[in-house]
Each structure stands twice: as C-alpha cells, then as structure tokens.
Design an enzyme around this catalytic site. Structure first.
Site, PDB file in Angstrom:
ATOM      1  N   LYS A  27       0.850  -1.202   0.000  1.00  0.00           N
ATOM      2  CA  LYS A  27       0.000   0.000   0.000  1.00  0.00           C
ATOM      3  C   LYS A  27       0.879   1.244   0.000  1.00  0.00           C
ATOM      4  CE  LYS A  27      -0.387  -0.429   5.021  1.00  0.00           C
ATOM      5  NZ  LYS A  27      -1.215  -0.953   6.137  1.00  0.00           N
TER       6      LYS A  27
ATOM      7  N   TYR B 242      15.409  31.171   6.865  1.00  0.00           N
ATOM      8  CA  TYR B 242      14.226  31.835   7.424  1.00  0.00           C
ATOM      9  C   TYR B 242      14.356  32.026   8.926  1.00  0.00           C
ATOM     10  CZ  TYR B 242      11.399  31.245   3.179  1.00  0.00           C
ATOM     11  OH  TYR B 242      10.888  31.316   1.919  1.00  0.00           O
TER      12      TYR B 242
HETATM   13  C1  LIG Z   1      -0.386  -1.886   6.881  1.00  0.00           C
HETATM   14  C2  LIG Z   1      -0.930  -3.200   7.202  1.00  0.00           C
HETATM   15  C3  LIG Z   1      -0.105  -4.335   7.196  1.00  0.00           C
HETATM   16  C4  LIG Z   1       1.404  -4.243   7.092  1.00  0.00           C
HETATM   17  O1  LIG Z   1       1.871  -3.733   8.312  1.00  0.00           O
HETATM   18  P1  LIG Z   1       3.425  -3.554   8.620  1.00  0.00           P
HETATM   19  O2  LIG Z   1       3.441  -3.092  10.033  1.00  0.00           O
HETATM   20  O3  LIG Z   1       3.892  -2.482   7.686  1.00  0.00           O
HETATM   21  O4  LIG Z   1       4.106  -4.840   8.385  1.00  0.00           O
HETATM   22  C5  LIG Z   1      -0.688  -5.587   7.355  1.00  0.00           C
HETATM   23  N1  LIG Z   1      -2.027  -5.696   7.552  1.00  0.00           N
HETATM   24  C6  LIG Z   1      -2.847  -4.625   7.606  1.00  0.00           C
HETATM   25  C7  LIG Z   1      -4.293  -4.825   7.845  1.00  0.00           C
HETATM   26  C8  LIG Z   1      -2.330  -3.338   7.447  1.00  0.00           C
HETATM   27  O5  LIG Z   1      -3.141  -2.276   7.522  1.00  0.00           O
END
Ligand SMILES: *Cc1c(COP(=O)(O)O)cnc(C)c1O
Length: 345
Positions: free
Chosen positions: A33, A241
């Site tokens: 993702k 700045y």
């Molecule tokens: C983001 C997510 C993962 C992966 O999590 P990590 O901590 O990055 O390994 C797995 N399952 C779900 C439901 C998530 O939202």
C-alpha cells in the site's frame, strides 16, 4: 540533474522478504500500500512476484487497479478498505479481492458482484476496520460463499510485552477456529511475535524495508540531494528563514535541492545531518519548502550531491529526529524524486 535521486535497492527488499519468510513455516504475502511505502508498488511487487510472492495487499481499489496493470494476471491482490460504494467495476475488471469489513460491505459485494472472490477482515480489538465478533457470528448463521481468507490486524504487535497481543490472538482463534479457509493475523510486528501468530500466511509491509520493528533488515533506500550552490559566510552571519542559525566561525554553507515539500519534515532539521560519503554535515537553519542548507565547513571538497538517507542514517533515524515513525518517513518520500532501481537480477 536537479531532482533529488531516490535509489531503491530491490535486492535489499528481496533479502528482507526472504529473511522474514524464513522465520515462519507458512506463506509470506507482501503489503505494498501507499506505493510500497514510497518505494514504487510496481517495481517492488514485480520483483517480489518473480521471487514467488503470490498475494499482495493494497489499501484502496484504485491502488489495486494500478498494481494489477504492473503485475498482470495471476497473483492475488487484496484491498484492505474492502468493497466501497462505486468500487464494483474496478474490483471486477482488475480481479481484486476486497477484504470485506462490515455487514454493509458483505451485502454490497454479494449484490454487486455475485461469484466474485472476497476475503473477510475481522475486528479482534483494534476497533479500526473489520467485522466485530457479534456481526461475524450473525453472518455465520446465514449461508454465504466461502471467503478466500479471513484476517485480522494487531494493534500492539510492535510491543511484544503488550497484553493486547494475547487478547487479540484469543479473539481471532475464537472467531475463526474450525474454518476451512486460510487465516492471517500478523503484519511485520506479529510475525516477529512467533509461531502462535503466524497462521496460514503473514502480511509484512514495513519489514520489507528494514525498518522498525524489523531494523535487523537491510535498508533499501538511498536519497541523494543535489548541491545547487555553496557560499562562504562570516562568523555572526545567519542562515535561512527567521535567521535561526548564526555561524560561530567563518563557514561554508551548501544549499541542496529538497525540502519539506519532498517529505523532509521541517521539524527534523535541527537533529539531522546530510552525508558526504561517510562524513555527516549538519543541517543549519530552517528546512525550506524546496531547499535545505548544510554546514560543509569541515569538508575538504563539496561533492555534487549529499545524502540524507543511506546506511548511516536510515528512515528510523529521521523518524526519531522528526518525532514520528519510519512508516511516515518512507510514505512521505516525495513525488519529485527521480526513482532509480538497483539490485534487479
Ligand atoms: C499496513 C498493514 C499491514 C502491514 O503492516 P506492517 O506493520 O507495515 O508490516 C498488514 N495488515 C494490515 C491490515 C495493514 O493495515
């Protein structure tokens, strides 16, 4: 070349996936993702698919559509937000597997896409996404098609001592024992909690990038910021700045081409260095939108670019400097960067 260059070492991501996979006796999926945590979902997922990953996770159906174009047919692509209003065409056309999160989503899916595969996400106590126990037990009273898998997510897996882990594990077992479909509970943190948490497949995301809670992994990103100009200033002169930094001596200041608009948060400035090879050079003055100023007085020679992410200073280090977590540093990596992939075999 004026754009900062983000180099992503795909062989490091592959090595991290293999190492995590070797810690379990089950299948290891990959969570890609948010553009594979800023590293590019297409290249990262293609490389992992070649190495045998058969199941990928994204947050949104739109991400799933783009990932399907990159991967082609075959690997499962699961959508964590489930089946939202207006998603049906995308889910069908790109052959995506929604992780249904509520009774409403289950009904929407069965009405809109009968016969199209789906998964079920259960809420075991995080209270974020997924069917709570009472909705799930109600749903199980009525006949509905078997899901591709059932899953849940741990709220406190990065803290092995947290009592919530065992509570969620028990809840997940209570809700799924006896089901004849694959089960998944663990992301990176859960995978590291040990075999009780592994079930049929794990779902690491951050661990693929060698960041906390899997800092033992290899960092995959190097970020080099091109030098635009270098100047000499006198003792007592100020930089940037609000004139927050005053030179204590005759100094050389270099200005590089990236700033907070590229995910290099303003708040990390005072504690962060840029690297010329192995030599750290402190950021001085405020981080601007597109520029950062660096004290290079002690360098014999200013190189064409300075690195802010490398083996010396990882996403987790910038996270500490910015009061956040490595996840946020990686997923904030800027859209303006030229992305360069290495380690492709
Ligand atoms: C983001 C997510 C993962 C992966 O999590 P990590 O901590 O990055 O390994 C797995 N399952 C779900 C439901 C998530 O939202």
């Amino acid at each position: 070349m004026t754009a900062p260059v983000l180099t992503i070492d795909l062989s490091a991501i592959a090595a991290n996936w293999r190492a995590l996979d070797a810690m379990t006796g089950c299948e290891t999926a990959a969570v890609v993702k948010a553009d594979a945590y800023g590293c590019g979902a297409g290249p990262v997922a293609r490389m992992l698919a070649i190495r045998g990953v058969r199941r990928f996770f994204v947050a949104l159906a739109e991400e799933g559509v783009r990932l399907r174009m990159a991967l082609g047919p075959g690997p499962q692509i699961a959508v964590l937000s489930g089946h939202m209003e207006g998603d049906a065409d995308r889910l069908r056309d790109a052959d995506l597997t929604p992780c249904l999160n509520s009774v409403d989503q289950v009904l929407r899916h069965l009405m809109a896409l009968p016969g199209h595969g789906f998964a079920i996400q259960l809420d075991t106590g995080m209270n974020r996404l997924g069917l709570p126990a009472y909705d799930w037990s109600g749903l199980r009273q009525v006949a509905f098609p078997a899901p591709a898998f059932v899953m849940s997510h741990l709220a406190c897996a990065d803290d092995p001592a947290h009592p919530m882990n065992a509570r969620q594990l028990r809840a997940f077992r209570d809700m799924t024992d006896g089901m004849a479909v694959p089960r998944s509970l663990a992301a990176t943190g859960g995978l590291l909690l040990g075999p009780d948490y592994h079930f049929d497949f794990t779902r690491p995301g951050i661990g693929l990038h060698g960041a906390d809670p899997y800092r033992a992994g290899r960092p995959a990103v190097t970020l080099a910021l091109p030098v635009i100009q270098t100047r000499e200033i006198s003792a007592g002169d100020t930089v940037g700045y609000s004139a927050t930094w005053t030179a204590p001596r005759l100094s050389r200041i270099t200005t590089v081409a990236a700033g907070y608009a590229d995910g290099l948060h303003r708040v990390m400035g005072p504690k962060t260095a840029l690297y010329a090879g192995d030599t750290p050079c402190p950021i001085v003055g405020r981080v601007s939108m597109d520029l950062i100023t660096v004290d290079v007085t002690d360098l014999p020679e200013v190189p064409p670019a300075l690195e802010i992410l490398n083996a010396h200073q990882r996403a987790d280090d910038l996270a500490v400097n910015a009061g956040t977590i490595g996840y946020e540093i990686l997923t904030s990596l800027g859209a303006r960067y030229a992305r360069n992939y290495t380690g492709v075999t």
